[in-house]
Scaffold this motif. Structure first.
Motif, PDB file in Angstrom:
ATOM      1  N   LEU A  27       4.258  -3.043   2.794  1.00  0.00           N
ATOM      2  CA  LEU A  27       5.308  -3.238   1.798  1.00  0.00           C
ATOM      3  C   LEU A  27       4.863  -4.286   0.782  1.00  0.00           C
ATOM      4  CD1 LEU A  27       8.170  -2.576   0.830  1.00  0.00           C
ATOM      5  CD2 LEU A  27       9.011  -4.302   2.430  1.00  0.00           C
ATOM      6  N   CYS A  28       4.257  -5.347   1.261  1.00  0.00           N
ATOM      7  CA  CYS A  28       3.758  -6.408   0.384  1.00  0.00           C
ATOM      8  C   CYS A  28       2.647  -5.895  -0.535  1.00  0.00           C
ATOM      9  CB  CYS A  28       3.263  -7.569   1.230  1.00  0.00           C
ATOM     10  SG  CYS A  28       2.768  -8.999   0.272  1.00  0.00           S
ATOM     11  N   ILE A  29       1.759  -5.063   0.007  1.00  0.00           N
ATOM     12  CA  ILE A  29       0.671  -4.493  -0.794  1.00  0.00           C
ATOM     13  C   ILE A  29       1.237  -3.666  -1.935  1.00  0.00           C
ATOM     14  CG2 ILE A  29      -1.200  -2.780  -0.786  1.00  0.00           C
ATOM     15  CD1 ILE A  29      -1.816  -3.751   2.122  1.00  0.00           C
ATOM     16  N   VAL A  30       2.159  -2.765  -1.616  1.00  0.00           N
ATOM     17  CA  VAL A  30       2.740  -1.885  -2.642  1.00  0.00           C
ATOM     18  C   VAL A  30       3.519  -2.696  -3.667  1.00  0.00           C
ATOM     19  CG1 VAL A  30       4.340   0.027  -3.064  1.00  0.00           C
ATOM     20  CG2 VAL A  30       2.752   0.140  -1.134  1.00  0.00           C
ATOM     21  N   LYS A  31       4.307  -3.641  -3.203  1.00  0.00           N
ATOM     22  CA  LYS A  31       5.074  -4.494  -4.122  1.00  0.00           C
ATOM     23  C   LYS A  31       4.129  -5.254  -5.056  1.00  0.00           C
ATOM     24  CE  LYS A  31       8.341  -8.291  -4.213  1.00  0.00           C
ATOM     25  NZ  LYS A  31       8.251  -9.665  -3.817  1.00  0.00           N
ATOM     26  N   GLY A  32       3.079  -5.824  -4.483  1.00  0.00           N
ATOM     27  CA  GLY A  32       2.114  -6.574  -5.284  1.00  0.00           C
ATOM     28  C   GLY A  32       1.395  -5.715  -6.296  1.00  0.00           C
ATOM     29  N   LEU A  33       1.029  -4.501  -5.883  1.00  0.00           N
ATOM     30  CA  LEU A  33       0.325  -3.596  -6.809  1.00  0.00           C
ATOM     31  C   LEU A  33       1.246  -3.079  -7.912  1.00  0.00           C
ATOM     32  CD1 LEU A  33      -1.952  -1.587  -4.373  1.00  0.00           C
ATOM     33  CD2 LEU A  33      -2.668  -3.237  -6.113  1.00  0.00           C
ATOM     34  N   MET A  34       2.530  -3.048  -7.649  1.00  0.00           N
ATOM     35  CA  MET A  34       3.463  -2.653  -8.704  1.00  0.00           C
ATOM     36  C   MET A  34       3.565  -3.757  -9.752  1.00  0.00           C
ATOM     37  SD  MET A  34       6.374  -0.627  -6.527  1.00  0.00           S
ATOM     38  CE  MET A  34       7.555  -0.601  -7.874  1.00  0.00           C
ATOM     39  N   LYS A  35       3.402  -5.021  -9.315  1.00  0.00           N
ATOM     40  CA  LYS A  35       3.424  -6.143 -10.257  1.00  0.00           C
ATOM     41  C   LYS A  35       2.112  -6.247 -11.014  1.00  0.00           C
ATOM     42  CE  LYS A  35       6.605  -9.453  -8.189  1.00  0.00           C
ATOM     43  NZ  LYS A  35       6.695 -10.779  -7.567  1.00  0.00           N
ATOM     44  N   GLU A  36       1.017  -6.068 -10.286  1.00  0.00           N
ATOM     45  CA  GLU A  36      -0.306  -6.238 -10.879  1.00  0.00           C
ATOM     46  C   GLU A  36      -1.186  -5.050 -10.506  1.00  0.00           C
ATOM     47  OE1 GLU A  36      -4.005  -9.354 -10.748  1.00  0.00           O
ATOM     48  OE2 GLU A  36      -2.025 -10.089 -10.249  1.00  0.00           O
ATOM     49  N   GLU A  37      -1.100  -4.007 -11.309  1.00  0.00           N
ATOM     50  CA  GLU A  37      -1.883  -2.803 -11.050  1.00  0.00           C
ATOM     51  C   GLU A  37      -3.375  -3.090 -11.186  1.00  0.00           C
ATOM     52  OE1 GLU A  37      -0.731   0.575 -13.304  1.00  0.00           O
ATOM     53  OE2 GLU A  37       1.009   0.924 -12.069  1.00  0.00           O
ATOM     54  N   GLY A  38      -4.162  -2.345 -10.440  1.00  0.00           N
ATOM     55  CA  GLY A  38      -5.601  -2.465 -10.555  1.00  0.00           C
ATOM     56  C   GLY A  38      -6.177  -3.639  -9.807  1.00  0.00           C
ATOM     57  N   CYS A  39      -5.511  -4.049  -8.752  1.00  0.00           N
ATOM     58  CA  CYS A  39      -5.966  -5.183  -7.965  1.00  0.00           C
ATOM     59  C   CYS A  39      -7.044  -4.718  -6.979  1.00  0.00           C
ATOM     60  CB  CYS A  39      -4.769  -5.754  -7.211  1.00  0.00           C
ATOM     61  SG  CYS A  39      -5.017  -7.417  -6.619  1.00  0.00           S
ATOM     62  N   ASN A  73     -14.761   0.546  -9.832  1.00  0.00           N
ATOM     63  CA  ASN A  73     -15.144  -0.171 -11.034  1.00  0.00           C
ATOM     64  C   ASN A  73     -16.375  -0.999 -10.655  1.00  0.00           C
ATOM     65  OD1 ASN A  73     -15.282  -1.479 -13.470  1.00  0.00           O
ATOM     66  ND2 ASN A  73     -13.507  -2.787 -13.121  1.00  0.00           N
ATOM     67  N   GLY A  74     -17.553  -0.416 -10.809  1.00  0.00           N
ATOM     68  CA  GLY A  74     -18.777  -1.075 -10.358  1.00  0.00           C
ATOM     69  C   GLY A  74     -18.791  -1.127  -8.848  1.00  0.00           C
ATOM     70  N   ILE A  75     -18.879  -2.330  -8.281  1.00  0.00           N
ATOM     71  CA  ILE A  75     -18.885  -2.446  -6.820  1.00  0.00           C
ATOM     72  C   ILE A  75     -17.481  -2.629  -6.241  1.00  0.00           C
ATOM     73  CG2 ILE A  75     -21.238  -3.342  -6.717  1.00  0.00           C
ATOM     74  CD1 ILE A  75     -19.990  -6.152  -6.323  1.00  0.00           C
ATOM     75  N   GLU A  76     -16.499  -2.823  -7.105  1.00  0.00           N
ATOM     76  CA  GLU A  76     -15.123  -3.017  -6.660  1.00  0.00           C
ATOM     77  C   GLU A  76     -14.333  -1.716  -6.718  1.00  0.00           C
ATOM     78  OE1 GLU A  76     -13.513  -5.865  -9.385  1.00  0.00           O
ATOM     79  OE2 GLU A  76     -14.251  -7.553  -8.214  1.00  0.00           O
ATOM     80  N   ILE A  77     -13.286  -1.660  -5.922  1.00  0.00           N
ATOM     81  CA  ILE A  77     -12.311  -0.571  -6.015  1.00  0.00           C
ATOM     82  C   ILE A  77     -10.982  -1.212  -6.368  1.00  0.00           C
ATOM     83  CG2 ILE A  77     -11.094   1.263  -4.809  1.00  0.00           C
ATOM     84  CD1 ILE A  77     -13.556   1.609  -3.042  1.00  0.00           C
ATOM     85  N   ASN A  78     -10.404  -0.765  -7.458  1.00  0.00           N
ATOM     86  CA  ASN A  78      -9.087  -1.242  -7.885  1.00  0.00           C
ATOM     87  C   ASN A  78      -8.041  -0.240  -7.422  1.00  0.00           C
ATOM     88  OD1 ASN A  78     -10.162  -3.514  -9.222  1.00  0.00           O
ATOM     89  ND2 ASN A  78     -10.669  -2.239 -10.970  1.00  0.00           N
ATOM     90  N   TYR A  79      -6.945  -0.744  -6.888  1.00  0.00           N
ATOM     91  CA  TYR A  79      -5.910   0.109  -6.314  1.00  0.00           C
ATOM     92  C   TYR A  79      -4.676   0.174  -7.201  1.00  0.00           C
ATOM     93  CZ  TYR A  79      -8.735   0.285  -2.158  1.00  0.00           C
ATOM     94  OH  TYR A  79      -9.767   0.511  -1.291  1.00  0.00           O
ATOM     95  N   TYR A  80      -4.046   1.353  -7.172  1.00  0.00           N
ATOM     96  CA  TYR A  80      -2.851   1.634  -7.963  1.00  0.00           C
ATOM     97  C   TYR A  80      -1.842   2.376  -7.097  1.00  0.00           C
ATOM     98  CZ  TYR A  80      -6.142   0.771 -11.738  1.00  0.00           C
ATOM     99  OH  TYR A  80      -7.082   0.194 -12.557  1.00  0.00           O
TER     100      TYR A  80
END
Length: 94
Positions: A27-39, A73-80
């Motif tokens: 729940l925290c992950i989804v809430k956080g990603l809704m605030k800051e997409e592409g984390c 994104n290069g070596i990182e994966i950004n989540y949405y």
């Protein structure tokens, strides 16, 4: 009978989203990603203060259920967050 089958499929799908979001970390992950997409994982890990292996397990579950999507994104994966039902649940809670 066909309508009941379709309705049960929809209800099962929505129940899976609710079940996934019933865990506080997810729940925290989804809430956080809704605030800051592409984390990315590193940023999420420092915010949540949990081991990377634990975070990866939660991200995998959310990805497998179609709630999140990762974009390399290069070596990182950004989540949405891509699931509209998950977004609605989180918005209703907060």
């Amino acid at each position: 009978m066909e309508n009941i089958t379709k309705e049960m499929e929809i209800l099962e799908s929505k129940a899976k989203v609710l079940k996934a979001l019933s865990h506080p970390i997810r729940l925290c992950i989804v809430k956080g990603l809704m605030k800051e997409e592409g984390c990315n994982v590193s940023k999420m890990q420092s915010c949540l203060e949990i081991p990377q292996s634990t975070l990866s397990q939660h991200l995998a579950k959310l990805r497998n259920l179609g709630i999140l999507e990762g974009e390399r994104n290069g070596i990182e994966i950004n989540y949405y967050v891509i699931d509209e039902d998950a977004k609605k649940v989180v918005k209703a809670l907060f």
